[in-house]
Design an enzyme around this catalytic site. Sequence first.
Site, mmCIF file in Angstrom:
data_model
loop_
_atom_site.group_PDB
_atom_site.id
_atom_site.type_symbol
_atom_site.label_atom_id
_atom_site.label_comp_id
_atom_site.label_asym_id
_atom_site.label_seq_id
_atom_site.Cartn_x
_atom_site.Cartn_y
_atom_site.Cartn_z
ATOM 1 N N ARG A 20 0.829 -1.214 0.000
ATOM 2 C CA ARG A 20 0.000 0.000 0.000
ATOM 3 C C ARG A 20 0.859 1.257 0.000
ATOM 4 N NH1 ARG A 20 -0.979 4.859 1.790
ATOM 5 N NH2 ARG A 20 -0.302 4.133 3.830
ATOM 6 N N HIS A 212 6.697 4.168 12.407
ATOM 7 C CA HIS A 212 6.675 4.064 10.954
ATOM 8 C C HIS A 212 7.722 5.052 10.459
ATOM 9 C CE1 HIS A 212 4.217 3.518 7.121
ATOM 10 N NE2 HIS A 212 5.017 4.508 6.799
ATOM 11 N N HIS A 214 10.651 6.699 8.028
ATOM 12 C CA HIS A 214 11.112 6.820 6.658
ATOM 13 C C HIS A 214 12.622 7.030 6.669
ATOM 14 C CE1 HIS A 214 7.120 7.690 4.353
ATOM 15 N NE2 HIS A 214 7.133 6.547 4.986
ATOM 16 N N CYS A 245 9.849 9.340 -1.424
ATOM 17 C CA CYS A 245 9.294 10.432 -0.628
ATOM 18 C C CYS A 245 8.653 11.434 -1.576
ATOM 19 C CB CYS A 245 10.393 11.114 0.181
ATOM 20 S SG CYS A 245 9.789 12.492 1.165
#
Lengths: 307, 277
Positions: A20, A212, A214, A245
């Site tokens: 997703r 979560h 990045h 990103c």
Amino acid sequence: QEPQASGLPEYIKIVEVGPRDGLQNEKVIVPTDIKIELINQLSKTGLPAIEVTSFVSSKWVPQMADHKEVMRGIERHPGVQYPVLTPNLQGFHSAIAAGATEVSVFGAASESFSKMNINCSIEESIEKFEEVTKSARNMNIPVRGYVSCALGCPYEGNVVPDKVAEVSKRLYSMGCYEISLGDTIGVGTPGSMKKMLEAVMKEIPLSALAVHCHDTYGQALANILTAIQMGVAVVDSSVAGLGGCPYAKGATGNVATEDVIYMLNGLGINTGVNLYAVMEAGNFICTALNKKTNSKVAQASFSTGTI
Amino acid sequence: NIVPTPVKISLINMLSETGLQVIEATSFVSPKWVPQMADHTEVMQGINKLPGISYPVLTPNLKGFQAAVAAGAKEVSIFGAASEQFTKKNINCSIEESLERFDEVMRAARAASIPVRGYVSCVLGCPYEGKISAAKVAEVSKKMYSMGCYEISLGDTIGVGTPGSMREMLAAVMKEVPVGALAVHCHDTYGQALANILVALQMGVSVVDASVAGLGGCPYARGASGNVATEDLVYMLNGLGIHTGVDLQKLMDTGTFICNALNRKTNSKVSQASCRL
């Protein structure tokens, strides 16, 4: 696998967001059968949770236009959760009709980000989510809450930890069983991660928290390590580091599941996940996307012929 | 690709302006083995040596040491390893024999009041032997420290280490060498470098090796990355409120310069990210 290092969780749940969050941020539109095959391969790796798709208007997110077909087309392995994003009540109903048994809602700790992303204030978004959580509760459907911009915002810059705690608390109070704190633009460091978690942990039990991270600034694994040192035991990641990103052209986004598992294995922490199986799934989707993996573990393993 | 001498000199001069206090300039090794470092004398003599900055050079033996001193070097480094097979493949002798060779360098350095830094390779794993025992790393580090190295840089040569193995290795080494004399040299081949460095810092290590733009791939894993990028390291340390004296913007500009000169992309994620806070 090493003997477990003391002070860290014995088990960490990995939430795989590649299909997703990962694919949503890849430029190439992936055919439905490829998406289904990816998820089916991931289902065999031991991953306990795989974020399948998003029930959002295909106008906004063309990559997820085939949400119903994907939901209906995947194999459902026992013991594996298959959450889907549902930004509003309409999406929720559509998800349930397609067979979803867990959903997620996405809040943000930044007003500007909320406005730019979903065209409403944080408060208005919370009201929408409350509709979802109420319906979900009636149907015994668990809801996961995401908080974006937990360590920084592309528009506002610095984000105050207390704001993250406040939004997290709202989502938790309305019934989200877990809150995933997202470093959306990857600007966080172990310093800001620690401060943010300290504030959030005053409001939310540790067992209901996830991170979560990045990897846009290369800080993800160090930030995840900091979080798990503080007791967080749920980590989101994306196979092959899928998903760049959207706020930093050409930069990376999601942290690679392979690299997270490699680190957790080295710490003696159990995840239940077979690293080689994940690398194989990563190799499959990168070949399908005609792109290089963002996972350093995969790069090194393929180079040395371990795979 | 062999980098022209003027480019190497410009790179070092730019690095000298960033606030970095130590810049490893070159290696006084035979050009037969390392063609890239063939211009060691010209580089050493050509760079601006700013006061307060150290420019150590590698000296694998007495001959290299003498050439280095003649060219103006004021600090040297020697490279040991915690793996017998790696030592054999790399310099064609045993660990014990390599330390005997280094002893010559140590004696000459002591006589000339030149500080010597010791590197230990393969501290978290070896491309030939696989797992390396923490006790072996401690043993080799202790020997090199006793011989007179003022600092021991522990190298995860193939980047296989994780915070778990880093912790175990450092715990063993710190029994034999004071933490103030320890440095870590982490490779990012498996993406673990910053996490490994974080653990080292948590254990009291306060010297960290890194390479601008993450220059330097892994010779044991073709196409894989090697050194951790200095920019990414400084970004993390800034976020932790740890003082380094380094100007991140000037560092990124230096990285841009060398990557343009080498016609390659940076390995630094901080450099790659275009959004600024």
